[in-house]
Design an enzyme around this catalytic site. Structure first.
Site, short mmCIF file in Angstrom:
data_model
loop_
_atom_site.label_atom_id
_atom_site.label_comp_id
_atom_site.label_asym_id
_atom_site.label_seq_id
_atom_site.Cartn_x
_atom_site.Cartn_y
_atom_site.Cartn_z
N TYR A 26 -13.28 2.00 2.45
CA TYR A 26 -12.65 3.26 2.85
C TYR A 26 -13.16 3.67 4.22
CZ TYR A 26 -11.22 3.51 -2.00
OH TYR A 26 -10.67 3.22 -3.21
N ASN A 49 -0.28 7.63 -1.91
CA ASN A 49 0.36 6.34 -1.77
C ASN A 49 1.88 6.41 -1.84
OD1 ASN A 49 0.56 3.71 -1.37
ND2 ASN A 49 -0.46 3.07 -3.24
N CYS A 57 -2.85 -0.93 -1.08
CA CYS A 57 -3.91 0.06 -1.22
C CYS A 57 -5.01 -0.44 -2.15
CB CYS A 57 -3.33 1.36 -1.76
SG CYS A 57 -2.24 1.13 -3.16
N HIS A 58 -4.68 -1.43 -2.97
CA HIS A 58 -5.69 -1.95 -3.90
C HIS A 58 -6.71 -2.81 -3.18
CE1 HIS A 58 -2.42 -4.87 -3.60
NE2 HIS A 58 -3.35 -5.79 -3.76
N GLU A 84 -4.99 -12.01 -6.43
CA GLU A 84 -4.82 -12.42 -5.04
C GLU A 84 -5.82 -13.50 -4.67
OE1 GLU A 84 -4.93 -9.20 -2.32
OE2 GLU A 84 -3.00 -8.38 -2.95
#
Length: 94
Positions: A26, A49, A57-58, A84
């Site tokens: 962040y 979001n 955003c994850h 991912e």
DNA sequence: TGTCCGCGGGTGT
DNA sequence: ACACCCGCGGACA
């Protein structure tokens, strides 16, 4: 593109730049917006979001690696990151 | 680890 | 103008 504030735009912009399979903190996003100390505001912006499917955003996690939170559930966020990672691994192997 | 406080920006009143 | 919310971060014990 609903009325986004300049700051929110910066946040989303920064988040969308994060490469597939990688993560940023962040604080990193906050720095990108030019407000290094506005980390909480970043969280709020990501939480709203506006474009969940367009903004990774994850991939934005706390500096210590823990998942702060996620609009669709922390568990899902973890899964996405693992997923991912796995996909990336497949690409490297094949 | 757990707690505490400061932090910036958004939103409601 | 004020108070409260928020997916944090850093300091300290």
């Amino acid at each position: 593109m609903p009325h986004l504030t300049a700051f929110e735009g910066q946040v989303l912009k920064a988040a969308s730049v994060i490469p597939f399979g990688e993560t940023r903190s962040y604080a990193w996003v906050a720095a990108k917006t030019g407000r290094p100390k506005a980390v909480r505001a970043v969280g709020q912006a990501l939480n709203k979001n506006p474009f969940p499917l367009l903004i990774p955003c994850h991939r934005v996690i706390a500096k210590d690696g823990t998942i702060g939170g996620f609009a669709f559930g922390v568990s899902l966020k973890k899964k996405l990151l693992v997923l991912e990672k796995e996909i990336l691994k497949q690409f490297c192997q094949k």
